[in-house]
Design a protein around this motif. Structure first.
Motif, PDB file in Angstrom:
ATOM      1  N   GLN A  78      67.004   9.810   9.556  1.00 54.87           N
ATOM      2  CA  GLN A  78      66.732  10.976   8.712  1.00 54.87           C
ATOM      3  C   GLN A  78      66.589  10.661   7.287  1.00 54.87           C
ATOM      4  O   GLN A  78      65.753  11.295   6.543  1.00 54.87           O
ATOM      5  CB  GLN A  78      67.872  11.853   8.976  1.00 54.87           C
ATOM      6  N   GLU A  82      63.275  11.688   4.918  1.00 57.11           N
ATOM      7  CA  GLU A  82      63.562  12.636   3.831  1.00 57.11           C
ATOM      8  C   GLU A  82      62.998  11.794   2.554  1.00 57.11           C
ATOM      9  O   GLU A  82      62.386  12.633   1.685  1.00 57.11           O
ATOM     10  CB  GLU A  82      64.947  12.807   3.661  1.00 57.11           C
ATOM     11  N   ARG A  85      58.894  11.918   2.779  1.00 55.65           N
ATOM     12  CA  ARG A  85      58.512  13.224   2.524  1.00 55.65           C
ATOM     13  C   ARG A  85      58.762  13.793   0.974  1.00 55.65           C
ATOM     14  O   ARG A  85      57.775  14.440   0.241  1.00 55.65           O
ATOM     15  CB  ARG A  85      59.538  14.312   3.259  1.00 55.65           C
ATOM     16  N   THR A  86      59.792  13.279   0.257  1.00 56.85           N
ATOM     17  CA  THR A  86      59.863  13.624  -1.007  1.00 56.85           C
ATOM     18  C   THR A  86      58.836  13.003  -2.082  1.00 56.85           C
ATOM     19  O   THR A  86      58.181  13.578  -2.922  1.00 56.85           O
ATOM     20  CB  THR A  86      61.388  13.301  -1.657  1.00 56.85           C
ATOM     21  N   THR A 104      64.789  14.199  13.510  1.00 54.34           N
ATOM     22  CA  THR A 104      64.868  14.240  12.478  1.00 54.34           C
ATOM     23  C   THR A 104      64.157  15.423  12.195  1.00 54.34           C
ATOM     24  O   THR A 104      63.291  15.940  13.006  1.00 54.34           O
ATOM     25  CB  THR A 104      64.176  12.927  11.338  1.00 54.34           C
ATOM     26  N   THR A 106      63.247  18.464   8.350  1.00 56.24           N
ATOM     27  CA  THR A 106      63.527  18.702   7.013  1.00 56.24           C
ATOM     28  C   THR A 106      64.690  19.792   6.981  1.00 56.24           C
ATOM     29  O   THR A 106      65.574  19.621   5.948  1.00 56.24           O
ATOM     30  CB  THR A 106      62.216  19.539   6.361  1.00 56.24           C
TER      31      THR A 106
END
Length: 520
Positions: A78, A82, A85-86, A104, A106
């Motif tokens: 996770q 993240e 993704r960020t 996982t 968002t």
């Protein structure tokens, strides 16, 4: 409709520009629309490549399979998803078990739930993309399989970008596309304005119907005018009408400058009433410049003076004969007074001898010419020229070889023989030696040819001068006499060439010009 017609431009330039502005505006609008569509398509393609790359990278990482097999997938993966993704600005990265259970997400509350979307191709070992509406909304997503060290699929990685985010991306390009379109339109309008000014200058602000009427009238005048008309510019022949084609024997269709006679091949506006001789015509040429802000051009008008020139030649022969008769009448009056005075003085016998001697000489010449020459016009010409030569103190002799039978079987017509012989005699009397002036004439018609030979006591002409004289006319005189007599040899050459004869000049016992024409 009436207001629309009033608003629509009337001149050709205005109408052309209005149509161009309309077309340009449509092209710019269509181009801008296509640019937006292309930007959206390119954005979707880039998004697919991005999510495929991210999903594949995570799926191929050994740590992903290890975390899934260890049972600590959410705890380990996770934070990683993240972070990715960020930094990549995508909507979600979901790692799941083969049974769709999310490890996982968002939204952490969605972890443990079932993944919404297609996974069957990934379970078969394929990486694919699709557009699907999930928990976050419509998105473009990619799904890639996660394999352990033995190649067994132990999980799946899904990465996606929301279509809303993509729309915001390509919409951000609107201002740039709009600016480019407005700039292109502005540049086009500036160019169109320049074209409008040029069209207005060239068409003088005329409407299309006015230009059409002007062209129709122009074309009708060109075909109906009785004078030859040619428009020349620096590049060649711009226009030629039917009469000019007839007078100059020009070919049908486009005319090149090389097709014109030599005297029209140069660019020389301003000539007035120039007389030129072609193979079969006598032409009067005027050349006028055309005032124009562009390239230089000139209008050439051509009048046919062939028949008039022939009539002038015959009239000149009759004038010579009339002047000779008037002179002889004056001389006869003087001689008559002399004879009367001699009778009054009682010298009748001497008066008779004086009178008969003069009569015999004149009658002998008339009888000899009438017997030797069967063409009355030629006899009159020779008698007139003899009297004219006598007045000028020139000895003109008609040789004993002269013989021209009566009838119609001559190589030249009577008027043509008058033209040839009259001009040759005039040239000879003008060119003979002033200290010993004499001219000798021979006209002889045989079964095979007609011979006309005129000799004089002058120096003659060199070959180049003789060639120029036959081509355009030449005279050693100046002023108006030169213009009139300068056509003489050219007119003779015209008649001779028309009948396929020969015109030669040599200097033997004098300056001798000979015309030979085969009998028909």
């Amino acid at each position: 409709m009436g207001r629309m017609r009033a608003a629509w431009p009337r001149s050709l330039a205005g109408q052309a520009i209005a149509l161009q502005v309309l077309v340009i505006a449509l092209i710019v609008a269509a181009g801008s629309t296509l640019a937006l569509i292309d930007a959206r398509r390119d954005g979707d393609a880039a998004a697919r490549e991005q999510v495929v790359g991210i999903a594949t990278s995570l799926a191929d990482a050994p740590s992903t399979a290890a975390a899934i097999e260890s049972g600590r997938a959410t705890e380990v993966l996770q934070p990683v998803t993240e972070t990715v993704r960020t930094h990549t600005d995508i909507a979600f990265i979901t790692i799941m078990a083969p049974d769709r259970t999310r490890f996982t997400h968002t939204d952490p509350s969605q972890i443990g739930g079932a993944y919404l979307g297609t996974i069957e191709p990934a379970l078969r070992g394929e990486t694919f993309t699709e557009t699907y509406t999930g928990t976050l909304g419509p998105s473009i997503r990619a799904v890639a399989p996660v394999r352990d060290s033995s190649g067994r699929i132990v999980g799946l990685v899904a990465a996606g970008i929301l279509q809303k985010s993509l729309a915001e991306r390509w919409r951000s390009q609107w201002p740039v596309i709009a600016a480019v379109g407005v700039g292109a339109l502005a540049v086009s309008l500036v160019g169109v304005w320049g074209i409008r000014r040029r069209l207005l200058r060239q068409t003088r602000g005329l409407r299309p119907d006015e230009l059409r009427v002007m062209y129709d009238h122009h074309d009708a005048i060109l075909h109906s005018v009785s004078e030859g008309l040619i428009v020349l510019d620096r590049d060649g022949v711009a226009l030629v009408n039917d009469e000019a084609r007839r007078l100059l024997s020009l070919p049908a269709g486009d005319v090149d400058r090389s097709d014109l006679p030599e005297f029209l091949r140069s660019f020389a506006p301003g000539a007035r009433d120039e007389v030129h001789v072609t193979d079969d015509r006598v032409l009067v040429v005027n050349r006028s410049p055309v005032p124009s802000a562009g390239r230089s051009s000139e209008v050439v008008t051509i009048r046919d003076r062939t028949e008039l020139q022939g009539a002038l030649g015959e009239l000149n022969s009759l004038k010579v004969l009339t002047d000779s008769l008037r002179s002889q009448a004056h001389e006869a009056a003087n001689k008559l007074h002399t004879i009367v005075t001699m009778v009054e003085m009682g010298r009748a016998d001497e008066a008779v001898r004086f009178a008969t001697a003069e009569l015999e000489l004149s009658q002998q010449l008339v009888d000899r010419l009438s017997t030797a020459v069967g063409e009355p016009a030629l006899v009159a010409l020779l008698l007139g020229k003899t009297a004219q030569a006598d007045e000028r103190g020139i000895e003109l002799t008609v040789t004993e070889e002269t013989h021209l039978p009566a009838g119609d079987g001559h190589a030249l017509s009577g008027s043509e023989m008058v033209t040839v012989l009259g001009n040759l005699i005039d040239n000879a009397m003008d060119a003979c030696d002033k200290t010993d002036p004499w001219v000798e004439v021979t006209v002889n018609q045989s079964d095979t040819r007609l011979l006309i030979r005129v000799a004089d006591s002058g120096e003659g002409m060199d070959p180049k001068t003789f060639e120029n004289a036959m081509r355009r006319g030449y005279s050693t005189k100046s002023g108006s006499d030169a213009e009139q007599h300068g056509l003489g040899l050219a007119l003779v050459a015209q008649v001779v060439k028309r009948h396929g004869g020969q015109l030669t000049a040599d200097v033997s016992y004098g300056s001798v010009v000979t015309v030979t024409v085969a009998s028909a």
